[in-house]
Design a protein around this motif. Sequence first.
Motif, short mmCIF file in Angstrom:
data_model
loop_
_atom_site.label_atom_id
_atom_site.label_comp_id
_atom_site.label_asym_id
_atom_site.label_seq_id
_atom_site.Cartn_x
_atom_site.Cartn_y
_atom_site.Cartn_z
N THR A 77 0.86 -1.19 0.00
CA THR A 77 0.00 0.00 0.00
C THR A 77 0.89 1.24 0.00
O THR A 77 1.67 1.44 0.93
N VAL A 78 0.79 2.04 -1.05
CA VAL A 78 1.68 3.19 -1.20
C VAL A 78 0.85 4.47 -1.32
O VAL A 78 -0.30 4.46 -1.74
N GLN A 79 1.49 5.58 -0.92
CA GLN A 79 0.91 6.90 -1.11
C GLN A 79 1.19 7.34 -2.54
O GLN A 79 2.35 7.51 -2.93
N LEU A 80 0.17 7.51 -3.34
CA LEU A 80 0.36 7.84 -4.75
C LEU A 80 1.01 9.22 -4.92
O LEU A 80 1.80 9.42 -5.85
N ARG A 81 0.69 10.15 -4.03
CA ARG A 81 1.27 11.50 -4.16
C ARG A 81 2.79 11.43 -4.01
O ARG A 81 3.54 12.07 -4.79
N THR A 82 3.28 10.64 -3.06
CA THR A 82 4.72 10.51 -2.86
C THR A 82 5.37 9.87 -4.08
O THR A 82 6.43 10.32 -4.55
N LEU A 83 4.75 8.85 -4.62
CA LEU A 83 5.29 8.16 -5.80
C LEU A 83 5.33 9.08 -7.00
O LEU A 83 6.32 9.12 -7.74
N ILE A 84 4.25 9.85 -7.19
CA ILE A 84 4.20 10.78 -8.34
C ILE A 84 5.23 11.88 -8.19
O ILE A 84 5.87 12.30 -9.18
N ASP A 85 5.44 12.38 -6.96
CA ASP A 85 6.45 13.42 -6.75
C ASP A 85 7.85 12.92 -7.10
O ASP A 85 8.65 13.65 -7.71
N GLU A 86 8.14 11.68 -6.73
CA GLU A 86 9.46 11.11 -7.06
C GLU A 86 9.65 11.00 -8.56
O GLU A 86 10.71 11.29 -9.09
N VAL A 87 8.60 10.57 -9.25
CA VAL A 87 8.69 10.43 -10.71
C VAL A 87 8.81 11.80 -11.38
O VAL A 87 9.55 11.97 -12.35
N SER A 88 8.11 12.79 -10.84
CA SER A 88 8.10 14.12 -11.45
C SER A 88 9.45 14.82 -11.35
O SER A 88 9.76 15.70 -12.17
N GLU A 89 10.25 14.48 -10.35
CA GLU A 89 11.56 15.13 -10.20
C GLU A 89 12.42 14.91 -11.42
O GLU A 89 13.15 15.81 -11.87
N GLY A 90 12.36 13.69 -12.02
CA GLY A 90 13.15 13.44 -13.21
C GLY A 90 12.71 14.30 -14.38
O GLY A 90 13.55 14.78 -15.16
N ALA A 91 11.39 14.51 -14.52
CA ALA A 91 10.90 15.36 -15.61
C ALA A 91 11.30 16.81 -15.40
O ALA A 91 11.60 17.53 -16.37
N VAL A 92 11.32 17.25 -14.13
CA VAL A 92 11.75 18.62 -13.85
C VAL A 92 13.22 18.80 -14.21
O VAL A 92 13.62 19.83 -14.78
N ARG A 93 14.02 17.79 -13.86
CA ARG A 93 15.45 17.87 -14.22
C ARG A 93 15.64 17.89 -15.74
O ARG A 93 16.62 18.44 -16.23
N ALA A 94 14.69 17.28 -16.47
CA ALA A 94 14.79 17.27 -17.93
C ALA A 94 14.37 18.60 -18.53
O ALA A 94 14.47 18.79 -19.75
#
Length: 448
Positions: free
Chosen positions: A307-324
């Motif tokens: 059971t995971v917090q989706l907001r936390t998972l999405i924030d981690e994924v979004s960091e790579g797009a921000v760096r791009a």
Amino acid sequence: MRSRLTARILARWIKRRLPTSLFGRSLLIIILPVALMQVAVTFVFFDAHWNTVTSRLSEGLAGDIAWAVESYQDDPSPAAFARLSTRAEESLSLSIALQPGRTLPERRRHALFAVLDRSIERALSERLDAPFWFDTTRYPAYVDIRVQVDEGVLRILAPRDRAYATQGHIFLLWMIVATILLTAIAILFIRNQVRAIERLADAADAFGRGADEVAFKPHGAREVRKAAHAFLAMKSRIQRHIDQRTALLASVSHDLRTPLTRLKLELALAEPNSRTAEMKRDLAEMEHMIDEYLAFARGEGGEAVETVQLRTLIDEVSEGAVRAGAQVRVAADPGLTAEVRPSALKRALSNLVMNAAVHGEHVEVAARHRPAGGVEIVVDDDGPGIPPDRYEEAFKAFSRLDEARNQNEKGVGLGLAIARDVARGHGGDVELGPSPLGGLRAVVRLPG
């Protein structure tokens, strides 16, 4: 032709209203014949027995009342009426009273079973020439019958069992009780059989989503147990295949990365020039391609569901797009959770978000509950998009659309394929569509 069309429409109408579940259909198969049998037995009972007995009793009562009325009309003196009343009470169980100057009531209450009133009315009409009125509902144990005579109204109270068979309701009660009892037994047994099938379906669904129901054991009818044993054997074969594939991929990954590491080391020690720079780029591209191939082939890999917090998972994924270099906006409830394989879902979302970041400048990621149950994660961008007629083609492994989004130098056409494979492994799916931002929208739907 018209009758055939009508029959077809009627058959469709009936089919739409039949139960769709196995429990409902099984219950219908058992209850419908029982109900039809009970109706047939009841009809035969009332038609061949109860109705006949009631008619005979009503005719006998009507004959006695006709005798009493005629005897009174022959000699309406008080002394003769007294003798008539006494004889009727002692011999016929009829209570007769004279109501001088009265007339018959204008209204009459009808019995619950109309056949009672019809039987008495028919018998009285055949035996009496004078106007009459009767009520079978006023008194629980008597039938109130009134006959118009010259002096007024003769009121006659007759026991109900003289007018019709009074045991019919007991028969109906037994029929209703028997139907309810049979229905309860049928529901109990059918529910047990259907529960075994439901558990087998739940175990198959859980295995399809990567969860393992250790407590599942075959039970139920012989055919259901046979299907359950076949499922367990199939599950064991698939699990063995997955384990072998995982071991093979680990070996291949090690074997491929070893020479790549040596080449990278040699290039790092070589003198920097244009040729070594190009070779380093080729090695980096080759390493990236190997990573994508292995990620696609690895699939779920045996990762446990959490059971995971989706907001936390999405924030981690979004960091790579921000760096791009993309501008990413996230809209998700911090308390929104889902039971998923974290690494697998993160890989799928990373492919979708990075794909949006490469082809667009603005990316929006939203997570929300679905009205039908479960959750959905929506990734929007303002890139060039994909033509609607090529959405499904974009999901094919190694597909690189020449004029759309999968055309990038580093990609090998596996991003969307991996995302859909992961979503379907969770029991959901990924769908593409036009984005409100002007580019592409990718919707990841996960079950609850």
